[in-house]
Design a protein around this motif. Structure first.
Motif, short mmCIF file in Angstrom:
data_model
loop_
_atom_site.label_atom_id
_atom_site.label_comp_id
_atom_site.label_asym_id
_atom_site.label_seq_id
_atom_site.Cartn_x
_atom_site.Cartn_y
_atom_site.Cartn_z
N GLY A 1 0.82 -1.20 0.00
CA GLY A 1 0.00 0.00 0.00
C GLY A 1 0.86 1.26 0.00
O GLY A 1 1.98 1.27 0.51
N LEU A 2 0.30 2.29 -0.58
CA LEU A 2 1.03 3.55 -0.74
C LEU A 2 1.48 4.13 0.59
O LEU A 2 2.63 4.57 0.74
CB LEU A 2 0.15 4.56 -1.50
N ASP A 3 0.62 4.13 1.59
CA ASP A 3 0.99 4.70 2.90
C ASP A 3 2.16 3.95 3.51
O ASP A 3 3.08 4.55 4.07
CB ASP A 3 -0.20 4.70 3.85
N ALA A 4 2.15 2.61 3.40
CA ALA A 4 3.23 1.80 3.96
C ALA A 4 4.55 2.05 3.23
O ALA A 4 5.62 2.09 3.85
CB ALA A 4 2.87 0.32 3.91
N ILE A 5 4.47 2.25 1.92
CA ILE A 5 5.69 2.51 1.13
C ILE A 5 6.29 3.86 1.51
O ILE A 5 7.51 3.98 1.72
CB ILE A 5 5.38 2.44 -0.37
N VAL A 6 5.46 4.87 1.65
CA VAL A 6 5.97 6.20 2.03
C VAL A 6 6.53 6.18 3.45
O VAL A 6 7.58 6.76 3.73
CB VAL A 6 4.86 7.27 1.86
N LYS A 7 5.87 5.45 4.34
CA LYS A 7 6.37 5.31 5.71
C LYS A 7 7.71 4.56 5.72
O LYS A 7 8.62 4.90 6.48
CB LYS A 7 5.33 4.59 6.58
N ALA A 8 7.84 3.55 4.86
CA ALA A 8 9.10 2.80 4.76
C ALA A 8 10.22 3.73 4.28
O ALA A 8 11.34 3.67 4.82
CB ALA A 8 8.95 1.63 3.81
N ALA A 9 9.93 4.58 3.30
CA ALA A 9 10.94 5.52 2.80
C ALA A 9 11.43 6.40 3.95
O ALA A 9 12.63 6.60 4.13
CB ALA A 9 10.37 6.37 1.67
N PHE B 1 13.75 4.43 6.11
CA PHE B 1 15.08 4.29 5.49
C PHE B 1 15.86 5.58 5.66
O PHE B 1 17.05 5.56 5.97
CB PHE B 1 14.97 3.94 4.01
N TRP B 2 15.21 6.72 5.45
CA TRP B 2 15.90 8.01 5.57
C TRP B 2 16.36 8.27 7.00
O TRP B 2 17.39 8.90 7.21
CB TRP B 2 15.01 9.14 5.07
N ASN B 3 15.64 7.78 7.98
CA ASN B 3 16.06 7.93 9.37
C ASN B 3 17.25 7.04 9.70
O ASN B 3 18.08 7.39 10.55
CB ASN B 3 14.91 7.63 10.33
N CYS C 1 24.29 0.55 -5.01
CA CYS C 1 23.89 1.64 -4.14
C CYS C 1 24.91 1.84 -3.03
O CYS C 1 25.25 0.89 -2.33
CB CYS C 1 22.51 1.35 -3.55
N PHE C 2 25.38 3.06 -2.91
CA PHE C 2 26.26 3.43 -1.81
C PHE C 2 25.42 4.12 -0.75
O PHE C 2 24.63 5.01 -1.07
CB PHE C 2 27.36 4.38 -2.28
N ILE C 3 25.56 3.69 0.50
CA ILE C 3 24.84 4.32 1.60
C ILE C 3 25.80 4.62 2.74
O ILE C 3 26.88 4.04 2.83
CB ILE C 3 23.68 3.44 2.11
N ILE C 4 25.37 5.52 3.61
CA ILE C 4 26.04 5.70 4.90
C ILE C 4 24.97 5.41 5.94
O ILE C 4 24.07 6.21 6.18
CB ILE C 4 26.65 7.09 5.06
N ASP C 5 25.07 4.23 6.50
CA ASP C 5 24.11 3.73 7.48
C ASP C 5 24.48 4.20 8.88
O ASP C 5 25.68 4.30 9.21
CB ASP C 5 24.10 2.19 7.40
N ASN C 6 23.49 4.49 9.71
CA ASN C 6 23.76 4.95 11.08
C ASN C 6 24.52 3.91 11.90
O ASN C 6 25.29 4.28 12.78
CB ASN C 6 22.45 5.30 11.79
N GLU C 7 24.32 2.63 11.62
CA GLU C 7 24.99 1.58 12.39
C GLU C 7 26.25 1.05 11.70
O GLU C 7 27.29 0.91 12.32
CB GLU C 7 24.03 0.42 12.65
#
Length: 153
Positions: free
Chosen positions: A58-66, A69-71, A100-106
């Motif tokens: 669902g759209l709401d779940a996808i936006v919440k997941a994004a 991820f950003w957090n 994909c290159f990321i900088i993860d908090n952990e």
């Protein structure tokens, strides 16, 4: 060649361009942390199936997941490559390789690679992602990595 044949070929080409834009917009939306762009790619009943990273229906779940991820990830940069698109009228499928290159908090700086397998539909004249399925091939923290642009902080 008939006018109908030319129109069908033109529609297939325009559809392919629209789908390529969806694939690139997904990467740009996540990389630039743009919730409106991310939201614009899907339908209300779409699914984002990320395997170990979660499954969102669902759209709401996808936006919440994004947002989640950003957090968790303070920087991400997607490269989508080797895109193969098959268009069949108002439906289409694709496969796109991800680097994909990321900088993860952990984990800090991390390189991720995998494959997106997508299903698209054209509804009311607009192409959107119906199902995006991610297959992880590797997730490798990069010890000793330093940025000259300040993205490692």
């Amino acid at each position: 060649m008939s006018d109908q044949s030319i129109l069908a070929r033109l529609d297939a080409l325009e559809s392919r361009v629209a789908i390529e834009r969806l694939i690139s917009s997904y990467a740009q939306g996540f990389d630039s942390r743009d919730p409106e762009l991310v939201k614009s790619l899907w339908f209300d009943d779409s699914k984002l199936l990320m395997g170990a990273f979660g499954e969102y229906e669902g759209l709401d779940a996808i936006v919440k997941a994004a947002d989640g991820f950003w957090n968790q990830i303070r920087h991400m940069h997607h490269w989508m490559a080797n895109v193969i698109i098959n268009v069949d009228g108002n439906k289409a499928t694709s496969r796109a390789s991800l680097d994909c290159f990321i900088i993860d908090n952990e984990d800090g700086p991390t390189q991720i690679g995998g494959l997106y397998t997508d299903t698209f539909e054209r509804r009311n004249g607009r192409w959107g992602i119906v199902i995006r399925n991610f297959e992880l091939h590797y997730q490798t923290p990069l010890s000793g990595w330093k940025s000259k642009q300040g993205t490692d902080s």
